[in-house]
Design a protein around this motif. Sequence first.
Motif, short mmCIF file in Angstrom:
data_model
loop_
_atom_site.label_atom_id
_atom_site.label_comp_id
_atom_site.label_asym_id
_atom_site.label_seq_id
_atom_site.Cartn_x
_atom_site.Cartn_y
_atom_site.Cartn_z
N MET A 1 -9.62 7.70 -7.03
CA MET A 1 -9.43 6.90 -5.83
C MET A 1 -10.76 6.27 -5.42
O MET A 1 -11.79 6.92 -5.40
N ARG A 3 -12.57 4.59 -2.30
CA ARG A 3 -12.48 4.42 -0.85
C ARG A 3 -13.50 3.38 -0.41
O ARG A 3 -14.70 3.51 -0.68
N VAL A 21 -6.63 -4.59 -2.17
CA VAL A 21 -5.35 -3.92 -2.48
C VAL A 21 -4.47 -4.76 -3.39
O VAL A 21 -3.51 -4.23 -3.98
N ASP A 24 -5.64 -5.48 -9.60
CA ASP A 24 -5.10 -4.42 -10.46
C ASP A 24 -6.14 -3.84 -11.41
O ASP A 24 -5.81 -3.07 -12.31
N PRO A 27 -6.61 0.68 -9.84
CA PRO A 27 -5.25 0.82 -9.30
C PRO A 27 -5.16 1.52 -7.96
O PRO A 27 -4.26 1.23 -7.18
N ASP A 28 -6.05 2.46 -7.67
CA ASP A 28 -5.90 3.24 -6.44
C ASP A 28 -7.10 3.01 -5.52
O ASP A 28 -8.10 3.72 -5.56
N ARG A 30 -8.21 2.60 -1.54
CA ARG A 30 -7.85 2.82 -0.13
C ARG A 30 -8.90 2.14 0.74
O ARG A 30 -10.10 2.33 0.52
N ARG A 70 -1.93 1.06 1.95
CA ARG A 70 -3.25 1.53 1.53
C ARG A 70 -4.38 0.98 2.39
O ARG A 70 -5.54 1.06 2.02
#
Length: 473
Positions: A1, A3, A21, A24, A27-28, A30, A70
């Motif tokens: 992830m 952040r 967001v 691609d 992918p994750d 936040r 997200r």
Amino acid sequence: MLRVAVVGSGPSGVYTAQALVAQDRVPDVRVHVLDRLPCPYGLVRYGVAPDHEKIKSLQNSLRTVLEHERVTFLGNVEVGGGGIPPERLGELYDAVVYCVGAATDRALAVPGENLPGSCSATEFVSWYSAHPDAAAAGFALRARSVVVIGAGNVAVDVARILARGARELRPTDVPPGALGALAGSRVHEIHMAGRRGPSQARFTTKELRELGGLPQARVVVDEAELARDPAYADPSDPSARVPALSSPPNAPPLTAAARRNVEVLRGWAAGGGGAGTGGHPLRTIHLRFFLRPVELLERDGRVAGVRFARTVPDGSGGVRDAGTYEDIPAQLVLRAIGYRGVPLPGLPFDPVRGTVPHLAGRVLRDGVPSPGEYVAGWIKRGPTGVIGSNRSCAKETVASLLDDVPLLAGRPSAPDPVAALRAWGLRPVEWDGWLSIERAEAALGRSLGRERAKIPDWAGLLSAARSGGRDRR
């Protein structure tokens, strides 16, 4: 992830969150969008004039981004100053993007500028937009004559709001105090003055034409004054050139926007001015050009007028003083000559440009990119462009951030940044707190017989946020 903290929830901050967001490559991601105010949207909420509902409706698209699963909005979080230092914030997130805009206005730097009755247009806009930092005393509008210095859209906005009647503004979200002051306004003459000619003005044609359609105001222009601009002779001619103002000698044709502006002014000059639509104008807007402010005049300890030096085209792309002066009486002077970025403690700053030094959005410290620190929006490029310009600016910064992901992998970050912010002593207003503010403003509007009215003070906003939003330490 990954952040990421985005500091600032105006268009540049929200477009940065959107680009993060939507991509691609990682992918994750936040995103926490932090703002010093408990309300989102930045200048769309606190800078767009209340009677420009179409532009203000941009909030709807910004809202969609802030409601993304997200993305988390965290208002009432100050970075720098009395809040969390940038270096500490950088320890909570893998990357931080600063989108703090240009927080102050440019000064005139002339004698008398600090007299009572001399203010920035930013202060006036903040007041009628219900910004919680606006002066509590507000504007009594006892002046008969007002001078607005500047020839851009902010100057036009200020002149238009001063010329409108309270009945016209009642359907908007103008706060009750400002609406009452505008209802009791004694303003009769509004002078908007720019130091260069009409073809050099920065306002848009749409904004200019609105002045001619105000029900209770008329627009006056002086054809002899306009004619000092070489482009005034025949702006509809595509070959019209402005060598005296644009230099080099082979100057390009007027832009379409400048040509439209000059054509509107030519029409008003030929027809005696924009007559409004109400039949009996209560106020007169004088559009003036080739006037450079050199001194604010004083009487009894307050502003009494502005002394202008007459200017003429200098043949080198600017203007020069003509050697003559004109005094315009005024009891209120509002300067609208541009915004300027301010230093954020803990970040490098270029005092000449009013921006943070960067390379494609990467913050530069001593000329070297600082992994994990980025900028977007006006603090990156200066106060230029329109709202949509922030989209491409944000995409460039996000591309740089994503390229740097391998460098960010080893940086420490907090497992729960929100808890860490609370531990620092901050009390973030989350999205449901903002929704509570929206409900409170709708209720305030209904109580006044209006659709909505803004809450203008910090205590009221935070009380509304706590009444229906989460308040966890």
